[in-house]
Design a protein around this motif. Structure first.
Motif, PDB file in Angstrom:
ATOM      1  N   GLY A  91      -8.476   1.501   8.442  1.00 45.23           N
ATOM      2  CA  GLY A  91      -8.550   0.670   9.424  1.00 45.23           C
ATOM      3  C   GLY A  91      -8.878  -0.545   8.847  1.00 45.23           C
ATOM      4  N   TYR A  92      -8.434  -1.716   9.575  1.00 47.44           N
ATOM      5  CA  TYR A  92      -8.923  -3.150   9.109  1.00 47.44           C
ATOM      6  C   TYR A  92      -8.908  -3.874  10.216  1.00 47.44           C
ATOM      7  N   SER A  93      -9.371  -5.017   9.998  1.00 52.61           N
ATOM      8  CA  SER A  93      -9.296  -6.060  10.867  1.00 52.61           C
ATOM      9  C   SER A  93      -9.864  -7.514  10.145  1.00 52.61           C
ATOM     10  N   PHE A  94      -9.173  -8.461  10.594  1.00 52.16           N
ATOM     11  CA  PHE A  94      -9.174  -9.651   9.768  1.00 52.16           C
ATOM     12  C   PHE A  94      -9.308 -10.940  10.718  1.00 52.16           C
ATOM     13  N   SER A  95     -10.180 -11.842  10.432  1.00 49.09           N
ATOM     14  CA  SER A  95     -10.523 -12.856  11.175  1.00 49.09           C
ATOM     15  C   SER A  95      -9.299 -13.804  11.653  1.00 49.09           C
ATOM     16  N   LYS A  96      -9.147 -14.466  12.765  1.00 47.34           N
ATOM     17  CA  LYS A  96      -8.195 -15.277  12.995  1.00 47.34           C
ATOM     18  C   LYS A  96      -7.970 -16.389  11.846  1.00 47.34           C
ATOM     19  N   THR A  97      -9.046 -16.741  11.361  1.00 45.41           N
ATOM     20  CA  THR A  97      -8.956 -17.982  10.145  1.00 45.41           C
ATOM     21  C   THR A  97      -8.447 -17.479   8.976  1.00 45.41           C
ATOM     22  N   ALA A  98      -8.242 -16.067   8.888  1.00 41.68           N
ATOM     23  CA  ALA A  98      -7.676 -15.600   7.605  1.00 41.68           C
ATOM     24  C   ALA A  98      -6.225 -15.302   7.630  1.00 41.68           C
ATOM     25  N   SER A  99      -5.834 -15.337   9.061  1.00 44.31           N
ATOM     26  CA  SER A  99      -4.339 -15.087   9.504  1.00 44.31           C
ATOM     27  C   SER A  99      -3.455 -15.844   8.330  1.00 44.31           C
ATOM     28  N   GLY A 100      -2.424 -15.255   7.958  1.00 44.68           N
ATOM     29  CA  GLY A 100      -1.179 -15.998   7.416  1.00 44.68           C
ATOM     30  C   GLY A 100      -1.418 -16.514   5.934  1.00 44.68           C
ATOM     31  N   LYS A 101      -2.636 -15.896   5.480  1.00 42.19           N
ATOM     32  CA  LYS A 101      -2.940 -16.321   4.036  1.00 42.19           C
ATOM     33  C   LYS A 101      -2.634 -15.431   3.147  1.00 42.19           C
ATOM     34  N   GLY A 102      -2.333 -14.014   3.519  1.00 45.80           N
ATOM     35  CA  GLY A 102      -2.101 -12.954   2.782  1.00 45.80           C
ATOM     36  C   GLY A 102      -3.410 -12.264   2.247  1.00 45.80           C
ATOM     37  N   TYR A 103      -4.411 -12.500   2.750  1.00 46.38           N
ATOM     38  CA  TYR A 103      -5.775 -11.709   2.650  1.00 46.38           C
ATOM     39  C   TYR A 103      -5.708 -10.475   2.893  1.00 46.38           C
ATOM     40  N   THR A 105      -3.049  -8.235   3.092  1.00 45.47           N
ATOM     41  CA  THR A 105      -2.299  -7.647   2.201  1.00 45.47           C
ATOM     42  C   THR A 105      -2.837  -7.404   1.033  1.00 45.47           C
ATOM     43  N   GLU A 106      -3.527  -8.446   0.447  1.00 49.72           N
ATOM     44  CA  GLU A 106      -4.281  -8.399  -0.927  1.00 49.72           C
ATOM     45  C   GLU A 106      -5.462  -7.311  -0.885  1.00 49.72           C
ATOM     46  N   ALA A 107      -6.096  -7.467   0.207  1.00 49.42           N
ATOM     47  CA  ALA A 107      -7.282  -6.279   0.398  1.00 49.42           C
ATOM     48  C   ALA A 107      -6.723  -5.089   0.768  1.00 49.42           C
ATOM     49  N   VAL A 108      -6.014  -4.738   1.656  1.00 54.99           N
ATOM     50  CA  VAL A 108      -5.724  -3.265   1.923  1.00 54.99           C
ATOM     51  C   VAL A 108      -4.888  -2.762   0.672  1.00 54.99           C
ATOM     52  N   SER A 109      -4.053  -3.623   0.007  1.00 57.77           N
ATOM     53  CA  SER A 109      -3.228  -3.073  -1.167  1.00 57.77           C
ATOM     54  C   SER A 109      -4.245  -2.738  -2.222  1.00 57.77           C
ATOM     55  N   GLY A 110      -5.085  -3.409  -2.391  1.00 60.45           N
ATOM     56  CA  GLY A 110      -6.386  -3.174  -3.483  1.00 60.45           C
ATOM     57  C   GLY A 110      -7.060  -1.880  -3.122  1.00 60.45           C
ATOM     58  N   LEU A 111      -7.308  -1.735  -1.797  1.00 59.85           N
ATOM     59  CA  LEU A 111      -8.173  -0.530  -1.173  1.00 59.85           C
ATOM     60  C   LEU A 111      -7.402   0.722  -1.515  1.00 59.85           C
ATOM     61  N   VAL A 112      -5.986   0.723  -0.986  1.00 63.40           N
ATOM     62  CA  VAL A 112      -5.437   1.946  -1.246  1.00 63.40           C
ATOM     63  C   VAL A 112      -5.136   2.274  -2.932  1.00 63.40           C
ATOM     64  N   LYS A 113      -5.029   1.340  -3.764  1.00 57.92           N
ATOM     65  CA  LYS A 113      -5.041   1.390  -5.029  1.00 57.92           C
ATOM     66  C   LYS A 113      -6.164   2.352  -5.607  1.00 57.92           C
ATOM     67  N   LYS A 114      -7.529   1.605  -5.216  1.00 63.98           N
ATOM     68  CA  LYS A 114      -8.753   2.184  -5.629  1.00 63.98           C
ATOM     69  C   LYS A 114      -8.843   3.563  -4.879  1.00 63.98           C
ATOM     70  N   LEU A 115      -8.340   4.092  -3.762  1.00 64.79           N
ATOM     71  CA  LEU A 115      -8.469   5.363  -3.164  1.00 64.79           C
ATOM     72  C   LEU A 115      -7.890   6.335  -3.900  1.00 64.79           C
ATOM     73  N   PHE A 116      -6.660   5.866  -4.346  1.00 58.50           N
ATOM     74  CA  PHE A 116      -5.868   6.882  -5.128  1.00 58.50           C
ATOM     75  C   PHE A 116      -6.482   6.983  -6.542  1.00 58.50           C
ATOM     76  N   ASP A 117      -6.745   5.954  -7.187  1.00 58.34           N
ATOM     77  CA  ASP A 117      -7.109   6.224  -8.689  1.00 58.34           C
ATOM     78  C   ASP A 117      -8.662   6.688  -8.693  1.00 58.34           C
ATOM     79  N   GLU A 118      -9.621   6.136  -7.782  1.00 62.02           N
ATOM     80  CA  GLU A 118     -10.982   6.616  -8.024  1.00 62.02           C
ATOM     81  C   GLU A 118     -11.261   7.632  -7.247  1.00 62.02           C
ATOM     82  N   PHE A 119     -10.639   8.024  -6.148  1.00 59.98           N
ATOM     83  CA  PHE A 119     -11.111   8.930  -5.253  1.00 59.98           C
ATOM     84  C   PHE A 119     -10.399  10.195  -5.058  1.00 59.98           C
TER      85      PHE A 119
END
Length: 174
Positions: A91-103, A105-119
């Motif tokens: 699950g994920y939530s982001f601030s309105k100020t972060a909207s439209g900056k790709g944060y 996508t970058e964070a959740v993509s990084g998370l799923v890679k970590k979950l597959f690789d390390e967990f």
């Protein structure tokens, strides 16, 4: 778990993150698709304390992570094991100020890679309110596939809502 992406640091929450996180969850537009209500000044510390406690992903416990850009928390990532072997939900939530900056996508993509690789998880899924189009687009951008659309299957905040389930396996990573 702690890691960095090109522009972000993803780490467990710290006590001084309270006000940044409050700014995320004190917003009706952000909370309308979540399971909990908008945070208030009265309950913010109690709600934030739950995030502070969720520091390790275990079969019994959820992991909550701050998404930090420069020194500001701009997002919140959550991960927990489901009842199915080697399967987690995110699950994920982001601030309105972060909207439209790709944060997100970058964070959740990084998370799923970590979950597959390390967990060594087999499967990752996300269960969304079907009205949350931004979340659907995020899931698709990181390589998740829409697997189900349930009609009025979830009672939340006084109304029946549709749910959509997105899922991915390691082989789905882009």
């Amino acid at each position: 778990m702690e890691f960095s992406t090109e522009r972000l640091t993803i780490r467990p929450f710290l006590s001084n993150d309270l006000h940044d996180v409050f700014n995320i969850y004190n917003n009706d537009d952000i909370c309308k698709y979540l399971l909990h209500d908008t945070w208030t000044h009265e309950n913010m510390q109690e709600e934030f304390n739950k995030k502070l406690e969720n520091r390790t992903l275990t079969k019994e416990g959820m992991l909550s992570l701050a998404v930090v850009n420069d020194t500001n928390v701009v997002g919140d990532l959550s991960v927990w094991y489901t009842d199915m072997k080697d399967t987690v939900e995110i699950g994920y939530s982001f601030s309105k100020t972060a909207s439209g900056k790709g944060y997100a996508t970058e964070a959740v993509s990084g998370l799923v890679k970590k979950l597959f690789d390390e967990f060594d998880v087999h499967r990752i899924h996300a269960n969304l309110d079907a009205r949350n189009e931004a979340s659907q687009k995020l899931c698709e951008r990181i390589g998740m596939r829409k697997e189900a659309h349930f009609i009025q299957d979830f009672w939340n905040k006084g109304e029946w809502t549709d749910s959509i389930v997105y899922g991915m396996l390691f082989t789905d990573l882009k």
